[in-house]
Scaffold this active site. Structure first.
Site, PDB file in Angstrom:
ATOM      1  N   ILE A  71       0.819  -1.201   0.000  1.00 43.09           N
ATOM      2  CA  ILE A  71       0.000   0.000   0.000  1.00 43.09           C
ATOM      3  C   ILE A  71       0.858   1.257   0.000  1.00 43.09           C
ATOM      4  O   ILE A  71       0.537   2.249  -0.660  1.00 43.09           O
ATOM      5  CB  ILE A  71      -0.938   0.010   1.225  1.00 43.09           C
ATOM      6  CG1 ILE A  71      -1.696  -1.302   1.328  1.00 43.09           C
ATOM      7  CG2 ILE A  71      -1.892   1.185   1.174  1.00 43.09           C
ATOM      8  CD1 ILE A  71      -2.469  -1.678   0.085  1.00 43.09           C
ATOM      9  N   GLU A  72       1.957   1.216   0.738  1.00 41.42           N
ATOM     10  CA  GLU A  72       2.793   2.402   0.858  1.00 41.42           C
ATOM     11  C   GLU A  72       3.496   2.757  -0.456  1.00 41.42           C
ATOM     12  O   GLU A  72       3.545   3.913  -0.849  1.00 41.42           O
ATOM     13  CB  GLU A  72       3.847   2.198   1.960  1.00 41.42           C
ATOM     14  CG  GLU A  72       3.277   2.119   3.370  1.00 41.42           C
ATOM     15  CD  GLU A  72       2.802   3.466   3.882  1.00 41.42           C
ATOM     16  OE1 GLU A  72       2.969   4.479   3.175  1.00 41.42           O
ATOM     17  OE2 GLU A  72       2.258   3.513   4.996  1.00 41.42           O
ATOM     18  N   SER A  73       4.095   1.760  -1.113  1.00 42.76           N
ATOM     19  CA  SER A  73       4.963   2.060  -2.255  1.00 42.76           C
ATOM     20  C   SER A  73       4.853   1.073  -3.402  1.00 42.76           C
ATOM     21  O   SER A  73       5.634   1.156  -4.347  1.00 42.76           O
ATOM     22  CB  SER A  73       6.421   2.065  -1.778  1.00 42.76           C
ATOM     23  OG  SER A  73       6.794   0.750  -1.365  1.00 42.76           O
TER      24      SER A  73
END
Length: 226
Positions: free
Chosen positions: A170-172
């Protein structure tokens, strides 16, 4: 992109990682080789209203609509499709026999949300977004195969929920080279100040936020401190 520096955004990202984990594992665990499909197009978003579910009843397929997602969430999900394409890493049976099936190890370490599942329209909309983009899941699996063994093993070593190893999805999109408009960088999306607080050195020649081993150490330090 959310950043590890924000406690509230981290708690938002964690449920999404949990929601995606089941479908990601089922979509990827038995995949061997996938052809390079080249550039992808922006997703077509279904804005049709979904049927409101009855509490504690199984939702129908029409409930998995992105109509429940706000514009910011849709933009963040669309950004995931911009990740670099690469050929799927082919499974090696000898390595699996030696080290075990990583997806099974990941599942075995699940500890969050172990109670009765709760239906959430927003989570179902996120899941629907991912399930309609198998090509993206294939590319994501190929990219994360470089780093997932370390993030899972480190979670096991610390005796923390292995679901946390899915948070970089989700972050990257599991890209150590990712940079957000808020100057968050690396696989775990640390902003400069939070990175320094958790011991990630940053200079003109080295950025610890993009160091997979160091940033994973810092991210787990941060998450276990919450």
């Amino acid at each position: 992109m959310s950043t590890v520096s924000s406690k509230s955004r981290s708690f938002i990202a964690l449920p999404l990682a949990l929601a995606v984990s089941t479908l990601l594992i089922s979509a990827c665990s038995n995949t061997s080789t996938v052809k390079n499909t080249g550039a992808t197009t922006k997703p077509v978003i279904n804005k049709q209203p979904a049927t409101q579910p009855t509490v504690n009843t199984a939702p129908s397929s029409t409930d998995y609509s992105t109509a429940y997602l706000d514009a910011e969430s849709l933009d963040e999900l669309a950004d995931l499709l911009e990740a670099t394409d690469m050929t799927m890493v082919e499974g090696n049976k000898l390595v699996i026999q030696q080290y075990g099936d990583l997806w099974n190890r990941l599942r075995a370490g699940y500890r969050m949300n172990m109670g009765q599942p709760i239906y959430n329209q927003r989570i179902e909309a996120q899941k629907g977004w991912f399930t309609s983009r198998q090509d993206y899941l294939n590319r994501l699996t190929a990219r994360s195969s470089r780093y997932l063994y370390h993030t899972v093993r480190e979670a096991e070593r610390r005796n923390i929920p292995t679901e946390l190893a899915l948070l970089p999805i989700i972050e990257s999109s599991y890209d150590p080279g990712a940079t957000s408009s808020a100057a968050a960088a690396g696989m775990w999306q640390f902003i400069p100040s939070t990175g320094r607080i958790y011991g990630l050195n940053q200079s003109s020649t080295y950025d610890g936020r993009r160091d997979v081993i160091e940033s994973t150490r810092a991210a787990y330090d941060f998450l276990t401190a919450l």
